[in-house]
Motif scaffolding. Structure first.
Motif, mmCIF file in Angstrom:
data_model
loop_
_atom_site.group_PDB
_atom_site.id
_atom_site.type_symbol
_atom_site.label_atom_id
_atom_site.label_comp_id
_atom_site.label_asym_id
_atom_site.label_seq_id
_atom_site.Cartn_x
_atom_site.Cartn_y
_atom_site.Cartn_z
ATOM 1 N N VAL A 2 0.796 -1.064 0.022
ATOM 2 C CA VAL A 2 -0.141 0.025 0.157
ATOM 3 C C VAL A 2 0.970 1.235 0.121
ATOM 4 O O VAL A 2 1.993 1.228 0.786
ATOM 5 C CB VAL A 2 -1.001 -0.099 1.249
ATOM 6 N N ASP A 48 2.773 -9.944 5.540
ATOM 7 C CA ASP A 48 2.091 -9.967 4.356
ATOM 8 C C ASP A 48 1.549 -8.578 4.014
ATOM 9 O O ASP A 48 1.062 -8.484 2.750
ATOM 10 C CB ASP A 48 0.712 -10.800 4.976
ATOM 11 N N VAL A 49 1.557 -7.576 4.556
ATOM 12 C CA VAL A 49 1.364 -6.223 4.081
ATOM 13 C C VAL A 49 2.570 -5.246 4.468
ATOM 14 O O VAL A 49 3.167 -5.270 5.375
ATOM 15 C CB VAL A 49 0.131 -5.744 5.048
ATOM 16 N N LEU A 51 3.359 -1.137 3.873
ATOM 17 C CA LEU A 51 2.785 0.163 3.706
ATOM 18 C C LEU A 51 3.909 1.227 3.827
ATOM 19 O O LEU A 51 4.749 1.305 4.541
ATOM 20 C CB LEU A 51 1.961 0.374 4.894
#
Length: 89
Positions: A2, A48-49, A51
């Motif tokens: 993101v 897993d993410v 940012l």
């Protein structure tokens, strides 16, 4: 992954703090961070993410969207045309 923008160093830092707090409450473990000291750009790695939170000038400078051949958002596209070579200028 993101990619997001904050309006100022303080905003970038506050967004990062908020996200980290939320990730911990959601059960993420071993959250890695980079850039919280300067707050021009903060990377939060939740495994897993991932940012990235940028100040607009720094986001234009790094232009991560280019990796996926995606244009910058409209509000940043105009800024990229006027951006100095170094985002700290």
């Amino acid at each position: 992954m993101v990619v997001a923008s904050g309006r100022s160093n303080r905003h970038v830092g506050a967004l990062a703090d908020y996200v980290i707090r939320g990730m911990k409450q959601a059960g993420f473990k071993d959250i890695g961070t980079e850039g919280q000291e300067g707050q021009d750009w903060v990377l939060i790695d939740g495994g897993d993410v991932i940012l990235h939170i940028f100040r607009p000038e720094v986001r234009v400078f790094y232009n991560l969207e280019k990796i996926w051949s995606v244009p910058l958002p409209d509000g940043l596209r105009e800024m990229s045309e006027q951006a100095p070579a170094d985002p700290s200028e």
